[in-house]
Design an enzyme around this catalytic site. Sequence first.
Site, short mmCIF file in Angstrom:
data_model
loop_
_atom_site.label_atom_id
_atom_site.label_comp_id
_atom_site.label_asym_id
_atom_site.label_seq_id
_atom_site.Cartn_x
_atom_site.Cartn_y
_atom_site.Cartn_z
CB ILE A 168 -6.21 12.38 8.75
CG1 ILE A 168 -6.34 11.63 7.41
CG2 ILE A 168 -7.51 12.22 9.55
CD1 ILE A 168 -6.54 10.13 7.52
CG ASP A 200 4.13 16.18 12.33
OD1 ASP A 200 2.98 15.86 11.99
OD2 ASP A 200 5.14 15.93 11.64
CB THR A 213 -5.42 1.90 7.74
OG1 THR A 213 -5.85 1.71 6.40
CG2 THR A 213 -4.29 0.92 8.02
CG ASP A 214 -9.69 0.48 4.59
OD1 ASP A 214 -8.50 0.80 4.43
OD2 ASP A 214 -10.57 0.68 3.73
CD GLU A 215 -3.96 0.39 2.49
OE1 GLU A 215 -2.90 -0.25 2.48
OE2 GLU A 215 -4.16 1.38 1.79
CE1 TYR A 247 0.12 3.18 6.46
CE2 TYR A 247 -1.44 2.00 5.06
CZ TYR A 247 -1.18 2.93 6.05
OH TYR A 247 -2.22 3.62 6.64
CB ALA A 271 2.71 -5.81 7.30
CE LYS A 284 -1.73 2.85 10.65
NZ LYS A 284 -1.49 4.09 11.43
CG ASN A 306 -9.58 9.79 5.58
OD1 ASN A 306 -9.89 10.60 6.44
ND2 ASN A 306 -9.72 8.49 5.79
CE1 TYR A 354 0.64 3.57 -9.81
CE2 TYR A 354 -0.11 2.74 -7.69
CZ TYR A 354 0.67 3.61 -8.44
OH TYR A 354 1.49 4.50 -7.79
NE ARG A 398 -7.20 1.06 -2.37
CZ ARG A 398 -6.95 -0.14 -2.90
NH1 ARG A 398 -7.94 -0.93 -3.28
NH2 ARG A 398 -5.70 -0.55 -3.04
N GLY A 445 1.38 -6.63 -5.03
CA GLY A 445 0.52 -6.94 -3.88
C GLY A 445 -0.69 -6.02 -3.78
CE1 TYR A 460 4.08 8.75 -10.73
CE2 TYR A 460 4.95 10.97 -10.49
CZ TYR A 460 3.96 10.05 -10.25
OH TYR A 460 2.84 10.42 -9.57
#
Length: 340
Positions: free
Chosen positions: A12, A33, A125-127, A149, A151, A153, A179, A206, A213, A274, A332
Amino acid sequence: MKLLVTGGCGFIGSNFIRYIIKKHPSYRIVNVDKLTYAGNLENLHGLKKKRTYRFIKADICNASQMTKVFKKTKSDTVINFAAESHVDRSISSAAPFIKTNFLGVGVLLNCALEFGVKKFLHISTDEVYGSILRGKFKEPSRLDPSSPYSASKAAADGLVMSYYRTYGLPILITRSSNNYGPYQFPEKFIPLVILNALTNKKIPLYGDGLNIRDWIYVEDNCHAIDTVLHKGMPGEIYNIGGQCERTNRFVVKTILKILKKPASLITYVQDRPGHDRRYALSVTKIRNELKWQPRTSFSEGLKRTIAWYLDNQGWLKNTQTGAYRTFYKKYYGSLGLKDL
Ligand code: NAD
Ligand code: DAU
């Protein structure tokens, strides 16, 4: 404006830098970065020679590096994209997420305060809201994160808000939905599906594949972030949603159809621990107060995204090295997909 963009070599952030250079050519941009596995200088190729753009390799968790950056660049505005961003990786190893997504944000906030930054826009994030089966989350909704992740954020959002309430730092927070678009690292669902389909590899879906989403084309999110940056009220949080809810199964089948690949590539694998069932955001606030709304339909965005990956297979290939291979061989394998 003198912008300090952190995490600008990621998905992004790099789209945002290109968007801002086009929209506000007079703005000065410094991109900081760390260049983790997800940060790629190739995402900003061609900008090196621009007089208004500069890249500095540094870690937002390193207070002395960041102090030097703030001192040297005299930036008046900070936009923080820098983060560990992939949920599956946070489940395998939470520590880097806690460090960058929480402690790193703390370092940036302290610098912003010390150097009198005029605006601090934090990309969340919306999460952070967790899963919702019916209805949509609004900005005051309770935070209920499910993964390390999300948590990390959510914790950062609290910290950012505390610097507004306690010290009066003029902060803004955006919480966007999923996104997709050019330059997204192929660990995320849509580019992973495209990559595996192009190389005729199995596509891990999954659980039952019916998780939902809300997809937003990255350019629409860049437009929303720019809108919040210029018109948002300090101390406020803005949801940014694509208003485009799709099940994962629908997304894979649509991509396979566009690429003329067989549905037999889909392989159902064990669910993500989760795993949030559905994300859905109310965008009433940003629509009514700042007059923003998404412009790109899912079919249009997906067509553009697939076209970009087809035209940039060299970029895609270059992401398949080092850290990517090491993580995915093991990951994997654990899903029973050894032939990936
Ligand atoms: P990304 O993983 O593609 O990019 C993250 C960037 O941050 C990389 O360039 C990486 O090198 C850099 N970075 C990581 N740790 C750093 C550190 N300690 N110091 C400096 N740089 C560091 O992520 P993205 O998908 O572009 O997400 C950007 C931001 O948007 C994140 O904060 C993420 O939580 C948020 N977000 C992402 C989405 C999405 O769908 N991708 C949706 C909502 C919010
Ligand atoms: O909602 C915003 C968030 O979206 C961002 O904050 C995160 O940084 C970003 O990674 C993303 O998180 P998700 O977990 O929703 O995205 P991901 O691309 O990992 O997965 C999307 C959906 O697809 C999710 O339900 C899990 C599923 N999935 C994912 C992968 C990688 C699969 O079924 N198979 C896969 O191989």
